[in-house]
Write a protein that holds these residues in place. Structure first.
Motif, PDB file in Angstrom:
ATOM      1  N   PRO A   1      41.310 -19.284  31.039  1.00  0.00           N
ATOM      2  CA  PRO A   1      42.556 -19.332  31.808  1.00  0.00           C
ATOM      3  C   PRO A   1      43.231 -17.966  31.903  1.00  0.00           C
ATOM      4  O   PRO A   1      43.777 -17.622  32.921  1.00  0.00           O
ATOM      5  N   PHE A   2      43.228 -17.179  30.832  1.00  0.00           N
ATOM      6  CA  PHE A   2      43.845 -15.857  30.845  1.00  0.00           C
ATOM      7  C   PHE A   2      42.753 -14.809  31.012  1.00  0.00           C
ATOM      8  O   PHE A   2      41.704 -14.897  30.389  1.00  0.00           O
ATOM      9  N   PRO A   3      43.020 -13.802  31.868  1.00  0.00           N
ATOM     10  CA  PRO A   3      42.007 -12.755  32.013  1.00  0.00           C
ATOM     11  C   PRO A   3      41.876 -11.966  30.717  1.00  0.00           C
ATOM     12  O   PRO A   3      42.853 -11.758  30.002  1.00  0.00           O
ATOM     13  N   PRO A   4      40.664 -11.541  30.380  1.00  0.00           N
ATOM     14  CA  PRO A   4      40.486 -10.774  29.140  1.00  0.00           C
ATOM     15  C   PRO A   4      41.270  -9.460  29.204  1.00  0.00           C
ATOM     16  O   PRO A   4      41.405  -8.860  30.253  1.00  0.00           O
ATOM     17  N   GLU A   5      41.763  -9.031  28.054  1.00  0.00           N
ATOM     18  CA  GLU A   5      42.557  -7.800  27.994  1.00  0.00           C
ATOM     19  C   GLU A   5      41.682  -6.578  27.768  1.00  0.00           C
ATOM     20  O   GLU A   5      42.173  -5.463  27.839  1.00  0.00           O
ATOM     21  N   ASN A   6      40.408  -6.794  27.486  1.00  0.00           N
ATOM     22  CA  ASN A   6      39.491  -5.691  27.241  1.00  0.00           C
ATOM     23  C   ASN A   6      38.406  -5.673  28.303  1.00  0.00           C
ATOM     24  O   ASN A   6      38.131  -6.679  28.952  1.00  0.00           O
ATOM     25  N   ALA A   7      37.797  -4.514  28.468  1.00  0.00           N
ATOM     26  CA  ALA A   7      36.692  -4.355  29.407  1.00  0.00           C
ATOM     27  C   ALA A   7      35.508  -3.765  28.666  1.00  0.00           C
ATOM     28  O   ALA A   7      35.668  -2.973  27.742  1.00  0.00           O
ATOM     29  N   MET A   8      34.320  -4.162  29.079  1.00  0.00           N
ATOM     30  CA  MET A   8      33.101  -3.613  28.496  1.00  0.00           C
ATOM     31  C   MET A   8      32.738  -2.345  29.275  1.00  0.00           C
ATOM     32  O   MET A   8      32.636  -2.366  30.494  1.00  0.00           O
ATOM     33  N   VAL A   9      32.559  -1.245  28.557  1.00  0.00           N
ATOM     34  CA  VAL A   9      32.253   0.043  29.173  1.00  0.00           C
ATOM     35  C   VAL A   9      30.925   0.540  28.609  1.00  0.00           C
ATOM     36  O   VAL A   9      30.685   0.462  27.408  1.00  0.00           O
ATOM     37  N   CYS A  10      30.072   1.044  29.508  1.00  0.00           N
ATOM     38  CA  CYS A  10      28.766   1.548  29.089  1.00  0.00           C
ATOM     39  C   CYS A  10      28.860   3.055  28.860  1.00  0.00           C
ATOM     40  O   CYS A  10      29.222   3.811  29.756  1.00  0.00           O
ATOM     41  N   PHE A  11      28.533   3.500  27.661  1.00  0.00           N
ATOM     42  CA  PHE A  11      28.454   4.909  27.304  1.00  0.00           C
ATOM     43  C   PHE A  11      27.013   5.188  26.899  1.00  0.00           C
ATOM     44  O   PHE A  11      26.587   4.812  25.804  1.00  0.00           O
ATOM     45  N   GLY A  12      26.265   5.819  27.817  1.00  0.00           N
ATOM     46  CA  GLY A  12      24.855   6.075  27.530  1.00  0.00           C
ATOM     47  C   GLY A  12      24.091   4.773  27.529  1.00  0.00           C
ATOM     48  O   GLY A  12      23.981   4.091  28.531  1.00  0.00           O
ATOM     49  N   ASN A  13      23.586   4.375  26.357  1.00  0.00           N
ATOM     50  CA  ASN A  13      22.829   3.137  26.276  1.00  0.00           C
ATOM     51  C   ASN A  13      23.523   2.087  25.410  1.00  0.00           C
ATOM     52  O   ASN A  13      22.882   1.170  24.903  1.00  0.00           O
ATOM     53  N   MET A  14      24.834   2.221  25.221  1.00  0.00           N
ATOM     54  CA  MET A  14      25.553   1.207  24.441  1.00  0.00           C
ATOM     55  C   MET A  14      26.842   0.807  25.167  1.00  0.00           C
ATOM     56  O   MET A  14      27.431   1.582  25.911  1.00  0.00           O
ATOM     57  N   PHE A  15      27.238  -0.428  24.948  1.00  0.00           N
ATOM     58  CA  PHE A  15      28.462  -0.959  25.531  1.00  0.00           C
ATOM     59  C   PHE A  15      29.542  -1.011  24.465  1.00  0.00           C
ATOM     60  O   PHE A  15      29.285  -1.402  23.326  1.00  0.00           O
ATOM     61  N   ILE A  16      30.749  -0.610  24.885  1.00  0.00           N
ATOM     62  CA  ILE A  16      31.895  -0.615  23.979  1.00  0.00           C
ATOM     63  C   ILE A  16      33.019  -1.383  24.665  1.00  0.00           C
ATOM     64  O   ILE A  16      33.253  -1.221  25.864  1.00  0.00           O
ATOM     65  N   GLU A  17      33.714  -2.186  23.892  1.00  0.00           N
ATOM     66  CA  GLU A  17      34.838  -2.939  24.430  1.00  0.00           C
ATOM     67  C   GLU A  17      36.123  -2.138  24.194  1.00  0.00           C
ATOM     68  O   GLU A  17      36.449  -1.787  23.062  1.00  0.00           O
ATOM     69  N   LEU A  18      36.805  -1.819  25.307  1.00  0.00           N
ATOM     70  CA  LEU A  18      38.040  -1.036  25.247  1.00  0.00           C
ATOM     71  C   LEU A  18      39.145  -1.757  26.013  1.00  0.00           C
ATOM     72  O   LEU A  18      38.855  -2.545  26.915  1.00  0.00           O
ATOM     73  N   PRO A  19      40.400  -1.446  25.713  1.00  0.00           N
ATOM     74  CA  PRO A  19      41.490  -2.033  26.489  1.00  0.00           C
ATOM     75  C   PRO A  19      41.381  -1.624  27.964  1.00  0.00           C
ATOM     76  O   PRO A  19      40.962  -0.509  28.282  1.00  0.00           O
ATOM     77  N   LYS A  20      41.749  -2.530  28.854  1.00  0.00           N
ATOM     78  CA  LYS A  20      41.625  -2.269  30.288  1.00  0.00           C
ATOM     79  C   LYS A  20      42.416  -1.039  30.721  1.00  0.00           C
ATOM     80  O   LYS A  20      41.953  -0.248  31.526  1.00  0.00           O
ATOM     81  N   ALA A  21      43.620  -0.880  30.186  1.00  0.00           N
ATOM     82  CA  ALA A  21      44.464   0.249  30.578  1.00  0.00           C
ATOM     83  C   ALA A  21      43.794   1.569  30.203  1.00  0.00           C
ATOM     84  O   ALA A  21      43.770   2.515  30.999  1.00  0.00           O
ATOM     85  N   LYS A  22      43.234   1.637  29.016  1.00  0.00           N
ATOM     86  CA  LYS A  22      42.554   2.865  28.575  1.00  0.00           C
ATOM     87  C   LYS A  22      41.313   3.122  29.420  1.00  0.00           C
ATOM     88  O   LYS A  22      41.034   4.258  29.814  1.00  0.00           O
ATOM     89  N   THR A  23      40.572   2.062  29.717  1.00  0.00           N
ATOM     90  CA  THR A  23      39.374   2.187  30.542  1.00  0.00           C
ATOM     91  C   THR A  23      39.727   2.689  31.927  1.00  0.00           C
ATOM     92  O   THR A  23      39.079   3.588  32.462  1.00  0.00           O
ATOM     93  N   ARG A  24      40.759   2.127  32.518  1.00  0.00           N
ATOM     94  CA  ARG A  24      41.196   2.537  33.850  1.00  0.00           C
ATOM     95  C   ARG A  24      41.602   4.008  33.851  1.00  0.00           C
ATOM     96  O   ARG A  24      41.245   4.764  34.755  1.00  0.00           O
TER      97      ARG A  24
END
Length: 83
Positions: A1-24
């Protein structure tokens, strides 16, 4: 129901979960750096091509010093064309 507050970001060959605002903000900053680098390379290319033509004894290219239209200019042109 609520959109996730974090986004998955790919750095090289690994994914890291970061806050959407920081990712943006990171993506915006990277895009600004890339745009600046592209513009610098375009300017350098113009100078190098002119030097090459001069060394070959050819006249300078006409229209080679044109600049691309900005996104804002393109929006205005599209508005005018649409009526």
């Amino acid at each position: 129901p609520f959109p996730p507050e974090n986004a998955m970001v790919c750095f090289g060959n690994m994914f890291i979960e970061l806050p959407k605002a920081k990712t943006r903000e990171m993506l915006r900053q990277d895009q600004e750096e890339l745009d600046e680098e592209i513009n610098n390379l375009r300017k350098e290319l113009r100078v190098k091509v002119n030097r090459l033509y001069e060394a070959q004894g050819k006249p300078e290219l006409k229209g080679f010093n044109l600049n691309p239209m900005s996104a804002e200019e393109m929006k205005l042109i599209n508005r005018i064309l649409e009526g």
